[in-house]
Design an enzyme around this catalytic site. Structure first.
Site, PDB file in Angstrom:
ATOM      1  N   ALA A 180       0.869  -1.174   0.000  1.00 33.63           N
ATOM      2  CA  ALA A 180       0.000   0.000   0.000  1.00 33.63           C
ATOM      3  C   ALA A 180       0.903   1.221   0.000  1.00 33.63           C
ATOM      4  O   ALA A 180       2.058   1.161   0.433  1.00 33.63           O
ATOM      5  CB  ALA A 180      -0.925   0.015   1.212  1.00 33.63           C
ATOM      6  N   SER A 181       0.385   2.334  -0.512  1.00 32.53           N
ATOM      7  CA  SER A 181       1.237   3.502  -0.734  1.00 32.53           C
ATOM      8  C   SER A 181       1.622   4.235   0.537  1.00 32.53           C
ATOM      9  O   SER A 181       2.723   4.770   0.648  1.00 32.53           O
ATOM     10  CB  SER A 181       0.546   4.473  -1.700  1.00 32.53           C
ATOM     11  OG  SER A 181       0.370   3.869  -2.959  1.00 32.53           O
ATOM     12  N   THR A 182       0.725   4.278   1.526  1.00 33.83           N
ATOM     13  CA  THR A 182       0.999   5.047   2.738  1.00 33.83           C
ATOM     14  C   THR A 182       0.705   4.218   3.973  1.00 33.83           C
ATOM     15  O   THR A 182      -0.011   3.211   3.915  1.00 33.83           O
ATOM     16  CB  THR A 182       0.142   6.336   2.788  1.00 33.83           C
ATOM     17  OG1 THR A 182      -1.243   5.966   3.002  1.00 33.83           O
ATOM     18  CG2 THR A 182       0.251   7.125   1.482  1.00 33.83           C
TER      19      THR A 182
END
Length: 209
Positions: free
Chosen positions: A9-11
């Site tokens: 996931a990006s963050t």
């Protein structure tokens, strides 16, 4: 052959393990067991991802890299995508993505050599296409963000460009793992000056004993 599942996931605010049940179900339906999990919260637009490269370091020839979607593996620019493909090819790692049904047969060893090579070529082209689509989506979002920043700047509310903390955190992790500077440059496309700056920052944070 080992199946190695990669979740991203990006963050940190997002759940990187969200697709775990889907990957487990996919493997179970094919009589496979997932040997190991690699989970991280990193941008797919950067190549320096510690867990992804730990997976590649662990992988043996013929192992499967299982992902939910191709964009979990790559939102990379073309040059970085080529670097990653080179790493995958040199290790003979087979990418299987749930959103790319053509790749599913690569999760088994049932194909003869000719059929296997033919499907590898087809899947390679499809991966290129989906990686390009994922990158375009990323670029479109960045362009809209830049437009918003330009508007904020015009209104006196823009505070300037921020440090690329995701990339630099990845570089710091690779330095801690004793990766060579040449490897870090090849994987991230950054300058040696950037690596030196982050290495100096790390040394400055080491407490005196």
């Amino acid at each position: 052959m080992f199946v190695r599942a990669y979740l991203r996931a990006s963050t940190s605010a997002q759940d990187a393990g969200r697709a775990r049940d889907q990957l487990l179900s996919f493997a179970k339906d094919r009589g496979l067991a997932i040997a190991s999990w690699y989970v991280e919260n990193e941008s797919g637009a950067k190549l320096a991802r510690p867990e992804l490269f730990r997976l590649l370091g662990d992988a043996q020839s013929g192992d499967v890299l299982l992902v939910e979607q191709v964009d979990r593996l790559s939102r990379l620019a073309a040059a970085d995508w080529e670097r990653l493909k080179t790493e995958l090819t040199s290790r003979r790692v087979r990418v299987v993505a749930l959103d790319l049904p053509t790749s599913w047969m690569m999760a088994t060893n049932t194909a003869d050599e000719f059929t296997g090579r033919m499907f590898e070529a087809i899947i390679g082209m499809l991966l290129d296409m989906l990686a390009a689509v994922a990158r375009k989506d990323y670029d479109d979002r960045r362009r809209r963000q830049a437009q918003g920043q330009a508007k904020a700047k015009a209104n006196g509310r823009y505070k300037g460009r921020r440090e690329d903390t995701n990339r630099n955190d990845g570089i710091a992790t690779m330095l801690k793992a004793k990766q060579s500077w040449s490897t870090i440059q090849r994987m991230t496309g950054c300058s040696r000056a950037t690596i030196a700056k982050i290495a100096k920052r790390q040394s400055a944070t080491v407490p005196d004993l």
